[in-house]
Each structure stands twice: as structure tokens, then as C-alpha cells.
Design a protein around this motif. Structure first.
Motif, PDB file in Angstrom:
ATOM      1  N   ILE A  75       0.837  -1.198   0.000  1.00 30.29           N
ATOM      2  CA  ILE A  75       0.000   0.000   0.000  1.00 30.29           C
ATOM      3  C   ILE A  75       0.873   1.250   0.000  1.00 30.29           C
ATOM      4  CG2 ILE A  75      -1.835   1.253   1.207  1.00 30.29           C
ATOM      5  CD1 ILE A  75      -2.626  -1.427   2.528  1.00 30.29           C
ATOM      6  N   PHE A  76       1.890   1.255   0.850  1.00 27.35           N
ATOM      7  CA  PHE A  76       2.762   2.426   0.992  1.00 27.35           C
ATOM      8  C   PHE A  76       3.456   2.764  -0.329  1.00 27.35           C
ATOM      9  CE2 PHE A  76       6.873   4.362   2.178  1.00 27.35           C
ATOM     10  CZ  PHE A  76       6.415   5.473   2.858  1.00 27.35           C
ATOM     11  N   LYS A  77       3.989   1.766  -0.993  1.00 28.03           N
ATOM     12  CA  LYS A  77       4.705   2.008  -2.252  1.00 28.03           C
ATOM     13  C   LYS A  77       3.777   2.610  -3.302  1.00 28.03           C
ATOM     14  CE  LYS A  77       7.607  -1.032  -3.845  1.00 28.03           C
ATOM     15  NZ  LYS A  77       8.189  -2.345  -4.259  1.00 28.03           N
ATOM     16  N   ARG A  78       2.537   2.152  -3.328  1.00 27.20           N
ATOM     17  CA  ARG A  78       1.583   2.720  -4.287  1.00 27.20           C
ATOM     18  C   ARG A  78       1.234   4.163  -3.919  1.00 27.20           C
ATOM     19  NH1 ARG A  78      -0.956  -0.710  -7.876  1.00 27.20           N
ATOM     20  NH2 ARG A  78      -0.474  -2.937  -7.668  1.00 27.20           N
ATOM     21  N   MET A  79       1.104   4.438  -2.626  1.00 28.15           N
ATOM     22  CA  MET A  79       0.853   5.812  -2.199  1.00 28.15           C
ATOM     23  C   MET A  79       2.007   6.728  -2.623  1.00 28.15           C
ATOM     24  SD  MET A  79      -0.585   5.436   1.698  1.00 28.15           S
ATOM     25  CE  MET A  79      -2.281   4.959   2.063  1.00 28.15           C
ATOM     26  N   VAL A  80       3.234   6.275  -2.391  1.00 32.48           N
ATOM     27  CA  VAL A  80       4.420   7.068  -2.728  1.00 32.48           C
ATOM     28  C   VAL A  80       4.502   7.291  -4.236  1.00 32.48           C
ATOM     29  CG1 VAL A  80       6.945   7.059  -2.772  1.00 32.48           C
ATOM     30  CG2 VAL A  80       5.730   6.370  -0.689  1.00 32.48           C
ATOM     31  N   ALA A  81       4.304   6.230  -5.018  1.00 31.69           N
ATOM     32  CA  ALA A  81       4.403   6.348  -6.476  1.00 31.69           C
ATOM     33  C   ALA A  81       3.380   7.342  -7.013  1.00 31.69           C
ATOM     34  CB  ALA A  81       4.212   4.978  -7.120  1.00 31.69           C
TER      35      ALA A  81
END
Length: 330
Positions: A75-81
Motif C-alpha cells: 500500500i505504501f509504495k503505491r501511495m508514494v508512487a
């Protein structure tokens, strides 16, 4: 002749005249293809972790702590991207599994990630039989959980506007699909697989989701107020109510199959509860059918992430029952 001997003789006579067609699931179970069930049940541990097609990937994650951290990191990586690319992050989120959310909160706070670009849609929420949502202070309300077990642990300066966290309910259910679409659609649908084979609260009940033998029509069904299946009620009672099934809610609001279909990707997480043993296997390897809604994952880019116990938890009882079933006359 009376007594135990007579009872044993009667049981033997009943066995001798039993046919495969006499063996039927309980009325609330809509999956009645027992040959397909036995095929999936008796797959080896090696076979069951092989992807059934190019759409669906199966990941086995070694340890519980790694499982929930990987979920949070996804989830975090998608938020950052999304933030780096200057776009909205739109996601469908479950409240089962849940242990990833405190980890995600720590990641957001540690890396000082503002969430003002995040639009988070709860997949479902419990409701009362008359159509009202359970109160937000209901201990197992999904809204309650998202605020008190996720956002409470995120620095308030990083929170998204509260009107960017959405819940299906009587005031939103008729436009929930349009709300998601207006934001460009969901980038990802996260979730788990219920004992009934549900995703969100899309239970295989014909009076809730139309003709379960018409897969195309089923996949077009949108959000609604729905009655939960007995399997889901029992699952809920085991997980949240310490097995006190009379306490489990009977109704809910839920997204529909169309929202699962229309997400760009589907990421499913099964964290090892014993009742997941059969149903995740059928979702991945059974025939695609609305009778097991999670089999729709085989149709589009998706992943199922599991604990090792679910890959190796092959019951010897399945083989015993299969052999008995196959010994019966047609």
C-alpha cells in the motif's frame, strides 16, 4: 432385532443404497459441484501454489511478521508512487486482514508522507437489518477500525481530508460506483477471501446478487445493501466475536463484483485462518463461477498472498471423503 445391532444393520442398508446424487451440500451452500471440490481439495502442496493462468499470481510469504509488513509496504509504495507522479491514489480497502494497518501508519509517519492525494474507499461496512449503518462507535465497525487502528497512529499533519475516506452506506450506496469512477477508478482492490468465497461482502446468495449461473450478469452488479450468508456470519463470529455467533451482524453494505472487476489490479491477502484452507484453493484453482465469487480473480491481473500453512494444510480427511464418494454408484 432391536438395539445397537439393528441400528448398525439399518446404517449399512442406508449406505448400500446411497448414490452420489444423494450427497448434497446444505441449502445455503450454492457450490454443489462436488467433483470440482474434490479436485481442488486433493491438489498437492506443490500443485496448489502454482499459478493457474497468466492473470493470477500466488505468493507464499514465510512468516506472519513478513506477511503483514509486505502488505503494508504494498500500500505504501503505491501511495508514494502516486504522489511522485502527481496523481491521486484511489484504493479499495478491506478491514480483514487488519494487522498491516498499524505498520502502514508507522511507515507513513516515519517517512513523512502526506496523504492529501489519497482517496480510500472501504469495501464494506456492517449494517442493521433496517438499512442503517452500525454506529461508528460499534466496536467492530470498519469505520471505527480505520480511524482508531490506522489513522490514530498517523501524524495528524499527514492525514487526508476526512471526506476522502469513503464508506458504502444508505447515503452513498447508489452513487458509490460513480464516486470511484469520478476519481479515475481504483488503482487497486485489496482484500481477503471469506469462508463463503466472498470478496468484500459479495456473498454467493442468488437473491442478493442475481442469477449465480449468469457470470456476465453477476460481474455487472454494483454496490448494495445485502444480507450476509450463514458462512460469513459464522466466520465473523469466529474472528471478531470469540465464536458468539448470535452477536455477529446479519447485514452490510458492500461494493459489487463490478468494482472488483474495474480496479486496475487485485491484491488479496489470506493470513492463515483455518477456514481459509479450502476456499483460497478453490478461488485460485476452481472453475470460475459466481457460486464462489473469489474465482473472478482468475479473470484479470491479480495476486493471492498466503501464509505457508495454507499451502501445506492439506487435510487427509479430504482424500478419505473423496474415496468414499467415488465408491458410491452414480
Amino acid at each position: 432385532m432391536t438395539g445397537p445391532a439393528a441400528a448398525a444393520g439399518h446404517a449399512m442398508r442406508m449406505r448400500c443404497i446411497m448414490k452420489r446424487s444423494d450427497w448434497k451440500p446444505p441449502e445455503f451452500v450454492t457450490l454443489n459441484d462436488l467433483d470440482a471440490v474434490f479436485r481442488v481439495c486433493t491438489m498437492s502442496s506443490k500443485e496448489v501454489i502454482q499459478s493457474p493462468n497468466d492473470n493470477l499470481k500466488i505468493n507464499v510469504i514465510a512468516r506472519p511478521e513478513a506477511f503483514y509488513r509486505r502488505f503494508a509496504k504494498s500500500i505504501f509504495k503505491r501511495m508514494v508512487a502516486a504522489r511522485q507522479e502527481g496523481r491521486k491514489f484511489v484504493a479499495l480497502l478491506p478491514v480483514s486482514p487488519v494487522k498491516q494497518y498499524p505498520i502502514l501508519a508507522d511507515m507513513i509517519t516515519q517517512y513523512r508522507l502526506p496523504m492529501d492525494h489519497c482517496h480510500l474507499f472501504l469495501m464494506d461496512e456492517y449494517a442493521l437489518p433496517d438499512g442503517r449503518l452500525v454506529p461508528e462507535n460499534f466496536p467492530f465497525s470498519f469505520r471505527n477500525y480505520m480511524f482508531n487502528s490506522f489513522l490514530l497512529f498517523v501524524d495528524k499533519s499527514l492525514h487526508p481530508p476526512l471526506d476522502q475516506i469513503y464508506t458504502p452506506g444508505p447515503d452513498t450506496v447508489d452513487r458509490y460506483a460513480d464516486m470511484i469512477a469520478a476519481l479515475g477508478g481504483a488503482e487497486v482492490a485489496y482484500g481477503g477471501i471469506g469462508w463463503s468465497g466472498h470478496l468484500a461482502f459479495i456473498d454467493p446468495m442468488a437473491n442478493e446478487w442475481g442469477d449465480l449461473d449468469d457470470m456476465d450478469a453477476f460481474l455487472n452488479q454494483g454496490p448494495r445493501f445485502c444480507h450476509l450468508s450463514p458462512a460469513t456470519t459464522m466466520q465473523t463470529s469466529l474472528r471478531a466475536f470469540d465464536s458468539a455467533f448470535p452477536l455477529a451482524p446479519s447485514h452490510a453494505y458492500s461494493i459489487g463484483p463490478a468494482q472488483i472487476r474495474d480496479a486496475a489490479f487485485r491484491s488479496i491477502w489470506c493470513d492463515g485462518y483455518p477456514w481459509q484452507n479450502f476456499i483460497w484453493r478453490y478461488a485460485a484453482h476452481g472453475d470460475v463461477t459466481a457460486h464462489v465469487p473469489a474465482t473472478m480473480l482468475q479473470l484479470w491481473p491479480s495476486e493471492i498472498n498466503i501464509m505457508p500453512d495454507l499451502a501445506g494444510m492439506r487435510s487427509t480427511n479430504w482424500s478419505v471423503i473423496r474415496d468414499y464418494y467415488k465408491s458410491l454408484p452414480e
